[in-house]
Design a protein around this motif. Structure first.
Motif: not given
Length: 120
Positions: A75-79, A37-38, A40-50, A29-34
Motif C-alpha cells: 500500500a505504501y511502497p515509497h514510505a 493520516g496521510s 505523504h506523512g508516511l513518506e516523510t517519516l521514511g522507513v527508518w523513522g517508521l 494511534q500515535e503513528l497516525l497522529a504523527r
C-alpha cells in the motif's frame, strides 16, 4: 505448534494479553497522529523513522516490525521501502551467519539487510 503458533499463545497469556493490544493500539494511534493520516506523512517519516517509531513500543521487536513492513509495503511502497531497509529477526540472523560462513561472530552487530542484499 510452529513458532508462530507458539507466539500467538504468548501474546494472549497472562504475561502479555491486553497489555500487548493496548500497546499496539497506542502505537497505531500515535503513528497516525504523527504522519497526519496521510501517505505523504508516511513518506516523510521514511522507513527508518517508521522503524524507530515501532521500536519505541513494548512487544515490538525486529521480527514483528518486519511483518508490519511486509503488510504496509504493497500500500505504501515509497514510505516502507524494503529495498532500503527491512528488519530481520534472530532466526534470519542465525541462518544468514551460517550461510555466509560467519558462525557466531558478530551476528547482532552486522547490517543484515545489507548482508542479505549482497546475496542477490
Amino acid at each position: 505448534l510452529s513458532g508462530d503458533g507458539t507466539a500467538v499463545k504468548f501474546r494472549f497469556s497472562a504475561n502479555q494479553g491486553l497489555e500487548v493490544l493496548r500497546a499496539w493500539r497506542q502505537c497505531a494511534q500515535e503513528l497516525l497522529a504523527r504522519v497526519g493520516g496521510s501517505a505523504h506523512g508516511l513518506e516523510t517519516l521514511g522507513v527508518w523513522g517508521l522503524y524507530r517509531h515501532f521500536r519505541g513500543f513494548p512487544f515490538l521487536a525486529d521480527l514483528s516490525i518486519k511483518e508490519i513492513f511486509c503488510y504496509l509495503y504493497p500500500a505504501y511502497p515509497h514510505a516502507v521501502d524494503v529495498n532500503r531497509f527491512i528488519p530481520v529477526g534472530a532466526g534470519a540472523r542465525r541462518g544468514g551467519a551460517t550461510v555466509l560462513g560467519y558462525g557466531d561472530r558478530d551476528t547482532d552487530a552486522r547490517d543484515w539487510h545489507e548482508e542479505f542484499r549482497k546475496m542477490l
